[in-house]
Design a protein around this motif. Structure first.
Motif, short mmCIF file in Angstrom:
data_model
loop_
_atom_site.label_atom_id
_atom_site.label_comp_id
_atom_site.label_asym_id
_atom_site.label_seq_id
_atom_site.Cartn_x
_atom_site.Cartn_y
_atom_site.Cartn_z
N PHE A 423 0.80 -1.23 0.00
CA PHE A 423 0.00 0.00 0.00
C PHE A 423 0.84 1.28 0.00
O PHE A 423 0.39 2.33 0.48
CB PHE A 423 -0.99 0.01 1.17
N VAL A 424 2.06 1.20 -0.51
CA VAL A 424 2.87 2.38 -0.77
C VAL A 424 3.33 2.31 -2.22
O VAL A 424 3.29 1.26 -2.85
CB VAL A 424 4.09 2.47 0.19
N GLU A 425 3.76 3.45 -2.74
CA GLU A 425 4.21 3.49 -4.14
C GLU A 425 5.40 2.58 -4.34
O GLU A 425 6.35 2.56 -3.55
CB GLU A 425 4.57 4.91 -4.54
N ASN A 426 5.35 1.81 -5.41
CA ASN A 426 6.45 0.92 -5.74
C ASN A 426 7.66 1.73 -6.20
O ASN A 426 7.54 2.60 -7.08
CB ASN A 426 6.02 -0.04 -6.84
N VAL A 427 8.81 1.45 -5.60
CA VAL A 427 10.05 2.14 -5.94
C VAL A 427 11.12 1.10 -6.24
O VAL A 427 11.37 0.19 -5.44
CB VAL A 427 10.53 3.04 -4.78
#
Length: 786
Positions: A423-427
């Motif tokens: 649930f966080v932006e994929n980096v």
């Protein structure tokens, strides 16, 4: 002087601490647990995938000698309850729709998949319990089943959950840039439908559980093979109305997990602890192989409608991927698998415009949860196939078009704009993608094969082809893990952590991390995993996060213990800390090795039984630490294969298999290579062998190893040629990235490219997986008729 540790064990192929017990039969598994007065459980399961329950007659089963009790949903009374969700809905994604339908512990009113429990028998032996199942009569009214994802969403389709009014479990879209605008500017647009069918986890050891309620101690002890000990402890405590310290989970050795054992709300997880408490007797249940196929979660049929837009020189302008994901009859594990597909579709490529949409669908098939790869391989398969189709359309070399579109090292960390399972932006945090592709091409001898060997082989009438594909592997997701490290009075070290181990060599690699800091022998470090009375916090072992997240916590705790040891030894040896070193189980003066104090003696002095200690000083050579990553660390690599297709049987034999991977700092190369080997076996299985085949009525047709096709030892490469890159991740102190699922991800795409390349005289496309000799024959035969 320096305080750098001189006992360098990280990066060494240390023999595994756990192997002596495993190889001599001294390792304890769940089925080895025997307790006085223990009952054995067996589940009566529905043969129908979709049916209304009219009545269940268990009277004959209850009357059978040796049967202690038989329970149906009604017999559980108020304890029967739905859920909860094991993974939260994707609320972090704007506009996401999610219809939660967690598992029910035992069918009530209606069954929704073949193998769903209708009753549970408890008897004095497993034989009696199994025999009593034949005494049960269930009057079920068959209902039309829905198994096709696309048909499930058509008006009038049978409903898996009547109250919902639809079979749509979720609808989630994400986008970066403007794909439609990119498509309008493109010279070439390629669109295809891709399908990948589901497979079984197929662990060597099936699921099992032993529950024992102690009325006097008011404590429940559970032995099982879960990948999530602490979440399962918490779930059992909540179900039974107990405090967490009244429930102890002990995770013995596990014969493989691969994802399905991460579940904590399966029928046995929910029902058997309650029954043990009610009857005040221990209960054991060990799943048989047919049950494992029918009623243990599997993964993961998806249908993709994908497009790629490019310039005429092969530069990607955008990608669109709208796909259906079959979640089965329930969705207890949320959207972990399809979100992994979304975050892995673009892989290593620099794509400015991306539109991706998930339509998650309820069907009357078994519930889907992660199986090794957990949706990653589907995204990679779609993208790599699009790259192959683009190369063919533009008359470019497959390696050339890939190299042209790779994200460059200076672009990392690279924010993809897509929210993943955490649930966080994929980096994409670190790496050198061009170096990986170059290394694989060099190792396989690509240029020589294409220009010299392949023409000669084709002239001999052989179908021999080459495939080169890239992949990424999201690993090390949060939320956190913790560990405690303690030096005992004998100088030996104890490590405790809340994660469990299913064969990843945690007892060795965690010990190496501690030995590196404390200067002790790896064999003098005793690691305990998955005992909730020993360590109370953690999320579990999944998503290649054992060494990366739990290992980082272990290393941090060992670093704290090292600091305490140096501080106390400095006072006792009357020597500045910077002049001391830890080695050979002692703290010593670096340039005067005869002046030392053993770690065990230091531990005793750190825990005085009389006198006083200085304010602010914590007693003991012990420390606890936690590690919580801001986002996952991304491993990556390239898979290159050369294979031959038999012109008569259409069987495929691998001639060469090259696998290049970057998992950051390698703690134990031997263990790392073994992890890749295991993953590759599953990857090859999902490329050319393994498929769970359901008919239109939701009946599983191959629920045994007699019928379920798997790769044999003779189907594996004679040699796996492994290449390691090491670009450390900036997200943790050691620069670790996971690799447990890497080997399972790229083989389907590599197989597809290499087979098409091998059968050069037939114009056909491989858009579906898995293949097998019969399916490949049909594809080629159909193409020849065109």
């Amino acid at each position: 002087m320096t305080t750098e540790v001189k006992t360098k064990v990280i990066g060494k192929s240390v023999w595994r601490n756990e192997d002596p017990r495993l190889l001599t039969g001294m390792a304890q598994f769940v089925d080895d647990i025997e307790l006085p007065g223990m009952l054995h459980a067996a589940f009566y399961r529905s043969d129908y995938a979709h049916a209304r329950i009219k009545s269940i007659d268990v009277s004959a089963a209850r009357a059978r000698p040796g049967v202690v009790a038989v329970y149906t949903a009604e017999d559980f009374g108020d304890y029967w309850h739905v859920g909860p969700l094991q993974v939260p809905p994707p609320l972090a994604i704007k506009g996401a729709q999610f219809n939660a339908r967690p598992l029910v512990p035992i069918a009530k009113d209606k069954v929704r998949y073949s193998g769903e429990p209708l009753a549970v028998v408890l008897a004095e032996s497993r034989y009696i319990a199994e025999d009593a199942l034949a005494d049960i009569y269930a009057d079920l009214e068959p209902l039309p089943a829905v198994t096709d994802m696309e048909k499930a969403l058509e008006p009038g389709a049978p409903l898996v959950h009547d109250d919902l009014g639809t079979n749509l479990a979720a609808d989630v879209y994400q986008q970066v840039g403007d794909y439609e605008a990119a498509k309008a500017k493109a010279d070439v647009v390629i669109a295809r439908r891709f399908f990948k069918d589901r497979c079984a986890g197929g662990a060597m050891e099936n699921r099992g559980i032993v529950c024992a309620w102690d009325e006097k101690a008011q404590k429940m002890t559970v032995w099982c093979g879960t990948q999530a000990p602490i979440p399962m402890r918490n779930a059992i405590a909540k179900n039974l109305g107990l405090s967490e310290d009244q429930v102890r989970l002990v995770i013995p050795f596990i014969g493989g997990g691969f994802g399905p054992k991460v579940m904590t709300s399966m029928p046995d997880d929910v029902l058997l602890p309650w029954l043990s408490r009610k009857l005040n007797r221990p209960i054991k249940w060990i799943e048989d192989r047919r049950e494992n196929f029918l009623a243990t979660t599997s993964e993961r049929d998806q249908i993709h409608y994908a497009e790629i837009a490019l310039t005429k020189d092969g530069k990607i302008l955008g990608v669109k991927d709208v796909f259906y994901h079959n979640t089965g009859a329930y969705d207890p594990y949320g959207m972990t698998v399809p979100l992994n597909t979304q975050t892995h579709t673009l892989g290593q490529y620099d794509v400015p415009n991306f539109y991706t949409q998930i339509k998650m669908v309820f069907t009357n098939k078994m519930v889907v949860t992660p199986v090794r790869g957990a949706g990653r391989n589907y995204g990679v398969f779609v993208m790599e196939r699009l790259m192959d189709l683009a190369a063919k359309e533009l008359k470019m070399d497959p390696v050339e078009i890939r190299m042209k579109n790779l994200i460059q090292p200076h672009q990392l960390p690279y924010k993809t704009g897509i929210i993943g399972q955490d649930f966080v932006e994929n980096v994409l945090d670190s790496g050198d993608y061009p170096a990986s592709l170059k290394k694989a091409v060099e190792m396989i001898g690509y240029e020589k094969f294409v220009k010299e060997e392949q023409p000669r082989l084709r002239a001999e009438g052989k179908w021999v082809g080459i495939g080169v594909v890239n992949f990424v592997e999201g690993t090390a997701v949060g939320p956190y893990e913790g560990a405690r490290v303690t030096v005992g009075n004998n100088g030996k070290v104890v490590v405790l952590t809340g994660c469990s181990t299913q064969g990843q060599a945690h007892f060795t690699t965690f010990a190496q991390l501690v030995a590196e800091q404390l200067g002790v022998d790896v064999k003098d470090v005793h690691v305990t995993t998955g005992d909730t009375d020993q360590f109370h916090w953690g999320a579990g072992t999944f998503a290649s996060r054992g060494i990366t997240v739990a290992g980082s916590a272990v290393y941090a705790a060992a670093t704290k213990v090292r600091a305490k040891a140096l501080s106390l030894a400095s006072k006792l040896l009357e020597t500045p800390e910077e002049e001391l070193e830890l080695a050979d189980g002692v703290v010593r003066v670096a340039d005067l090795p005869s002046k030392f104090i053993p770690l065990g003696e230091l531990a005793m002095k750190a825990n005085p039984t009389r006198g006083t200690i200085e304010p602010g000083v914590e007693p003991g050579l012990e420390a606890t630490a936690y590690y919580a990553p801001p986002h996952g660390a991304t491993g990556y690599g390239t898979n290159a294969i050369i294979l031959e297709v038999d012109k008569e049987t259409f069987d495929v034999k691998i001639r060469r298999f090259v696998f290049v991977h970057d998992c950051g700092t390698v703690v134990n190369p031997m263990v790392a290579e073994a992890q890749i080997h295991g993953g590759v076996q599953m990857g090859i299985g999902t490329a050319f062998f393994e498929q769970l085949v359901y008919d239109d009525n939701g009946q599983l047709l191959n629920a045994s190893f007699q019928d379920y096709l798997m790769p044999k030892a003779t189907d594996m490469p004679m040699k796996m040629e492994l290449g390691h890159l090491s670009v450390p991740s900036p997200l943790n102190p050691l620069g670790l990235k996971g690799l447990g699922e890497a080997g399972a991800i790229p083989p389907p795409a590599a197989y597809a490219q290499a087979i098409e390349n091998a059968i050069h005289d037939v114009d056909f496309e491989i858009l579906d997986m898995p293949l097998n000799p019969s399916r490949l024959y049909e594809l080629v035969k159909a193409a020849r008729k065109k």
